[in-house]
Design a protein around this motif. Structure first.
Motif, PDB file in Angstrom:
ATOM      1  N   ASP A 172       0.849  -1.197   0.000  1.00  0.00           N
ATOM      2  CA  ASP A 172       0.000   0.000   0.000  1.00  0.00           C
ATOM      3  C   ASP A 172       0.881   1.241   0.000  1.00  0.00           C
ATOM      4  O   ASP A 172       1.043   1.925   1.014  1.00  0.00           O
ATOM      5  CB  ASP A 172      -0.938  -0.018   1.209  1.00  0.00           C
ATOM      6  N   ILE A 173       1.437   1.548  -1.151  1.00  0.00           N
ATOM      7  CA  ILE A 173       2.333   2.699  -1.271  1.00  0.00           C
ATOM      8  C   ILE A 173       1.554   3.993  -1.106  1.00  0.00           C
ATOM      9  O   ILE A 173       2.018   4.939  -0.463  1.00  0.00           O
ATOM     10  CB  ILE A 173       3.065   2.653  -2.621  1.00  0.00           C
ATOM     11  N   ALA A 174       0.357   4.045  -1.675  1.00  0.00           N
ATOM     12  CA  ALA A 174      -0.463   5.252  -1.579  1.00  0.00           C
ATOM     13  C   ALA A 174      -0.752   5.610  -0.128  1.00  0.00           C
ATOM     14  O   ALA A 174      -0.787   6.788   0.251  1.00  0.00           O
ATOM     15  CB  ALA A 174      -1.765   5.074  -2.348  1.00  0.00           C
ATOM     16  N   GLY A 175      -0.953   4.607   0.699  1.00  0.00           N
ATOM     17  CA  GLY A 175      -1.241   4.836   2.110  1.00  0.00           C
ATOM     18  C   GLY A 175      -0.001   4.950   2.977  1.00  0.00           C
ATOM     19  O   GLY A 175      -0.110   5.145   4.198  1.00  0.00           O
ATOM     20  N   GLY A 176       1.184   4.795   2.354  1.00  0.00           N
ATOM     21  CA  GLY A 176       2.426   4.891   3.102  1.00  0.00           C
ATOM     22  C   GLY A 176       2.685   3.723   4.027  1.00  0.00           C
ATOM     23  O   GLY A 176       3.530   3.794   4.927  1.00  0.00           O
ATOM     24  N   ALA A 177       1.977   2.615   3.831  1.00  0.00           N
ATOM     25  CA  ALA A 177       2.139   1.447   4.705  1.00  0.00           C
ATOM     26  C   ALA A 177       3.367   0.642   4.286  1.00  0.00           C
ATOM     27  O   ALA A 177       3.478   0.217   3.135  1.00  0.00           O
ATOM     28  CB  ALA A 177       0.894   0.577   4.645  1.00  0.00           C
ATOM     29  N   PHE A 178       4.272   0.440   5.220  1.00  0.00           N
ATOM     30  CA  PHE A 178       5.482  -0.349   4.953  1.00  0.00           C
ATOM     31  C   PHE A 178       5.465  -1.672   5.716  1.00  0.00           C
ATOM     32  O   PHE A 178       5.951  -2.686   5.243  1.00  0.00           O
ATOM     33  CB  PHE A 178       6.710   0.469   5.325  1.00  0.00           C
ATOM     34  N   GLN A 179       4.913  -1.651   6.894  1.00  0.00           N
ATOM     35  CA  GLN A 179       4.763  -2.860   7.709  1.00  0.00           C
ATOM     36  C   GLN A 179       3.282  -3.229   7.794  1.00  0.00           C
ATOM     37  O   GLN A 179       2.433  -2.357   7.746  1.00  0.00           O
ATOM     38  CB  GLN A 179       5.323  -2.628   9.117  1.00  0.00           C
ATOM     39  N   PRO A 180       2.953  -4.535   7.919  1.00  0.00           N
ATOM     40  CA  PRO A 180       3.869  -5.683   8.034  1.00  0.00           C
ATOM     41  C   PRO A 180       4.375  -6.216   6.697  1.00  0.00           C
ATOM     42  O   PRO A 180       5.077  -7.223   6.669  1.00  0.00           O
ATOM     43  CB  PRO A 180       3.005  -6.731   8.739  1.00  0.00           C
ATOM     44  N   ASP A 184       7.048  -9.396   6.178  1.00  0.00           N
ATOM     45  CA  ASP A 184       6.495 -10.628   5.606  1.00  0.00           C
ATOM     46  C   ASP A 184       7.168 -10.980   4.282  1.00  0.00           C
ATOM     47  O   ASP A 184       7.460 -12.152   4.013  1.00  0.00           O
ATOM     48  CB  ASP A 184       4.989 -10.487   5.420  1.00  0.00           C
ATOM     49  N   ILE A 185       7.421  -9.977   3.449  1.00  0.00           N
ATOM     50  CA  ILE A 185       8.087 -10.264   2.173  1.00  0.00           C
ATOM     51  C   ILE A 185       9.539 -10.655   2.418  1.00  0.00           C
ATOM     52  O   ILE A 185      10.098 -11.502   1.721  1.00  0.00           O
ATOM     53  CB  ILE A 185       7.964  -9.065   1.202  1.00  0.00           C
ATOM     54  N   ALA A 186      10.153 -10.073   3.444  1.00  0.00           N
ATOM     55  CA  ALA A 186      11.532 -10.429   3.785  1.00  0.00           C
ATOM     56  C   ALA A 186      11.624 -11.872   4.254  1.00  0.00           C
ATOM     57  O   ALA A 186      12.578 -12.588   3.920  1.00  0.00           O
ATOM     58  CB  ALA A 186      12.066  -9.487   4.860  1.00  0.00           C
ATOM     59  N   ALA A 187      10.638 -12.328   5.026  1.00  0.00           N
ATOM     60  CA  ALA A 187      10.644 -13.711   5.504  1.00  0.00           C
ATOM     61  C   ALA A 187      10.528 -14.689   4.346  1.00  0.00           C
ATOM     62  O   ALA A 187      11.218 -15.716   4.315  1.00  0.00           O
ATOM     63  CB  ALA A 187       9.498 -13.919   6.497  1.00  0.00           C
ATOM     64  N   ILE A 188       9.661 -14.382   3.389  1.00  0.00           N
ATOM     65  CA  ILE A 188       9.523 -15.240   2.216  1.00  0.00           C
ATOM     66  C   ILE A 188      10.827 -15.301   1.444  1.00  0.00           C
ATOM     67  O   ILE A 188      11.288 -16.380   1.034  1.00  0.00           O
ATOM     68  CB  ILE A 188       8.370 -14.747   1.330  1.00  0.00           C
ATOM     69  N   ALA A 189      11.444 -14.153   1.241  1.00  0.00           N
ATOM     70  CA  ALA A 189      12.697 -14.120   0.479  1.00  0.00           C
ATOM     71  C   ALA A 189      13.797 -14.901   1.188  1.00  0.00           C
ATOM     72  O   ALA A 189      14.593 -15.597   0.547  1.00  0.00           O
ATOM     73  CB  ALA A 189      13.127 -12.676   0.254  1.00  0.00           C
ATOM     74  N   LYS A 213       8.586   8.356  -3.831  1.00  0.00           N
ATOM     75  CA  LYS A 213       7.491   7.667  -3.145  1.00  0.00           C
ATOM     76  C   LYS A 213       7.582   6.155  -3.341  1.00  0.00           C
ATOM     77  O   LYS A 213       7.273   5.371  -2.430  1.00  0.00           O
ATOM     78  CB  LYS A 213       6.165   8.189  -3.694  1.00  0.00           C
ATOM     79  N   VAL A 214       8.018   5.734  -4.519  1.00  0.00           N
ATOM     80  CA  VAL A 214       8.054   4.315  -4.877  1.00  0.00           C
ATOM     81  C   VAL A 214       9.389   3.667  -4.534  1.00  0.00           C
ATOM     82  O   VAL A 214       9.445   2.474  -4.204  1.00  0.00           O
ATOM     83  CB  VAL A 214       7.749   4.158  -6.388  1.00  0.00           C
ATOM     84  N   GLU A 215      10.464   4.440  -4.569  1.00  0.00           N
ATOM     85  CA  GLU A 215      11.816   3.879  -4.445  1.00  0.00           C
ATOM     86  C   GLU A 215      12.050   3.059  -3.187  1.00  0.00           C
ATOM     87  O   GLU A 215      12.698   1.995  -3.250  1.00  0.00           O
ATOM     88  CB  GLU A 215      12.842   5.014  -4.558  1.00  0.00           C
ATOM     89  N   PRO A 216      11.553   3.454  -1.988  1.00  0.00           N
ATOM     90  CA  PRO A 216      11.812   2.615  -0.808  1.00  0.00           C
ATOM     91  C   PRO A 216      11.266   1.196  -0.932  1.00  0.00           C
ATOM     92  O   PRO A 216      11.866   0.239  -0.400  1.00  0.00           O
ATOM     93  CB  PRO A 216      11.118   3.385   0.325  1.00  0.00           C
ATOM     94  N   TYR A 217      10.167   1.041  -1.608  1.00  0.00           N
ATOM     95  CA  TYR A 217       9.579  -0.287  -1.804  1.00  0.00           C
ATOM     96  C   TYR A 217      10.397  -1.097  -2.811  1.00  0.00           C
ATOM     97  O   TYR A 217      10.624  -2.294  -2.617  1.00  0.00           O
ATOM     98  CB  TYR A 217       8.118  -0.145  -2.255  1.00  0.00           C
ATOM     99  N   MET A 218      10.844  -0.422  -3.870  1.00  0.00           N
ATOM    100  CA  MET A 218      11.718  -1.082  -4.831  1.00  0.00           C
ATOM    101  C   MET A 218      13.021  -1.505  -4.153  1.00  0.00           C
ATOM    102  O   MET A 218      13.514  -2.621  -4.353  1.00  0.00           O
ATOM    103  CB  MET A 218      12.005  -0.139  -6.015  1.00  0.00           C
ATOM    104  N   ARG A 219      13.559  -0.601  -3.328  1.00  0.00           N
ATOM    105  CA  ARG A 219      14.814  -0.885  -2.640  1.00  0.00           C
ATOM    106  C   ARG A 219      14.671  -2.081  -1.703  1.00  0.00           C
ATOM    107  O   ARG A 219      15.558  -2.934  -1.606  1.00  0.00           O
ATOM    108  CB  ARG A 219      15.240   0.369  -1.861  1.00  0.00           C
ATOM    109  N   HIS A 220      13.538  -2.161  -1.005  1.00  0.00           N
ATOM    110  CA  HIS A 220      13.331  -3.275  -0.081  1.00  0.00           C
ATOM    111  C   HIS A 220      13.248  -4.597  -0.840  1.00  0.00           C
ATOM    112  O   HIS A 220      13.821  -5.604  -0.408  1.00  0.00           O
ATOM    113  CB  HIS A 220      12.064  -3.050   0.737  1.00  0.00           C
ATOM    114  N   LEU A 221      12.562  -4.608  -1.975  1.00  0.00           N
ATOM    115  CA  LEU A 221      12.470  -5.838  -2.765  1.00  0.00           C
ATOM    116  C   LEU A 221      13.850  -6.266  -3.264  1.00  0.00           C
ATOM    117  O   LEU A 221      14.185  -7.460  -3.231  1.00  0.00           O
ATOM    118  CB  LEU A 221      11.517  -5.630  -3.943  1.00  0.00           C
TER     119      LEU A 221
END
Length: 278
Positions: A172-180, A184-189, A213-221
């Motif tokens: 939910d990038i629009a809502g600024g939600a990073f957790q959980p 959860d995606i880190a555990a799968i990886a 706005k999008v880059e932190p999510y791309m960086r985490h993946l």
């Protein structure tokens, strides 16, 4: 595979008169028309993309057969991720028939649209996952953050199933939600062999979207899956709800610019070829 090959691992085509796109309504005005290979071709040329994987957009066997026919007729399509009714008693027959088609790479149930987020774990589906492994087919996971803990359980149960998570699990990038989502995606990886698509993020970012706005999510993946398990895709034409093909391509190039040439090539083409067996 030649180093220059760039693959769009996730795009769609549809023809409205087919009538099986229940989600596609007139309210989605940018998408409410036919999208065919000749519509995509100029964008591929501009971005230097030579091949694509076309992914189902309707929960019908008829649409999967339609996409397989398009693959037969279209020079740049190298594979199809289709759909089967996984709850059908004789689904194995459908899978075996589809697997005879050279362009069929895997299947994608539309998990994000199902009311039960635990549906993927139902006992009656377990033989279907085993059949996919037997046939050498992949499983695209169209999930959202609320599905990730259940997907984790599925991946642990079926370690030999090749799973590709679509669109980074739609944070939910629009809502600024990073957790959980992030944990959860880190555990799968970390604990499974799943791949993940770097795609579909602009449509999750809301308006106005920006690179920052999008880059932190791309960086985490990238941090979680590394360059070895991340696949670039456009999600065109759904992308048109937010931006055009060239915009997402430029975002990606900016994001990947500090990686090595080898790492960029993995994300932009080689990983799609390897995990889909192209």
């Amino acid at each position: 595979m030649a180093e220059a090959t760039r693959i769009d691992s996730h795009q769609h085509f549809w023809r409205l008169e087919r009538g099986d796109y229940g989600w596609l309504t007139k309210e989605l005005a940018p998408l409410y028309r036919d999208f065919a290979p000749d519509d995509l071709r100029p964008y591929l040329k501009s971005a230097g993309v030579r091949q694509t994987v076309v992914v189902q957009a309707a929960p019908t066997l008829a649409e999967t057969r339609y996409l397989l026919q398009l693959a037969e007729e279209t020079d740049f399509i190298v594979g199809v991720v289709g759909w089967v009714d996984m709850e059908k008693p004789d689904v194995a027959i459908d899978l075996e028939a589809l697997a005879e088609q050279p362009y069929l790479l895997g299947i994608r149930p539309m998990l994000q649209d199902l009311p039960d987020p635990t549906w993927m774990l139902r006992a009656q589906l377990q033989p279907v996952y085993d059949k996919l492994v037997e046939l050498g087919l992949r499983f695209d996971a169209l999930v959202k953050p609320q599905h990730l803990q259940h997907l984790y359980k599925l991946l642990r149960r079926h370690p030999h199933l090749v799973v590709i998570i679509d669109h980074g699990a739609k944070p939910d990038i629009a809502g600024g939600a990073f957790q959980p989502w992030a944990d959860d995606i880190a555990a799968i990886a970390a604990d499974t062999g799943a791949f993940c698509k770097l795609s579909g993020l602009l449509t999750e970012a809301g308006a106005p979207f920006t690179y920052d706005k999008v880059e932190p999510y791309m960086r985490h993946l990238l941090h979680c899956f590394g360059a070895e398990r991340l696949l670039w895709g456009s999600d065109w034409p759904v992308l048109e709800l937010a931006a055009d093909y060239d915009t997402w391509n430029s975002f990606t190039d900016r994001f990947l610019r500090d990686l090595s040439a080898e790492e960029r090539q993995l994300i932009l083409g080689n990983n799609a070829a390897n995990c889909y067996g192209l």
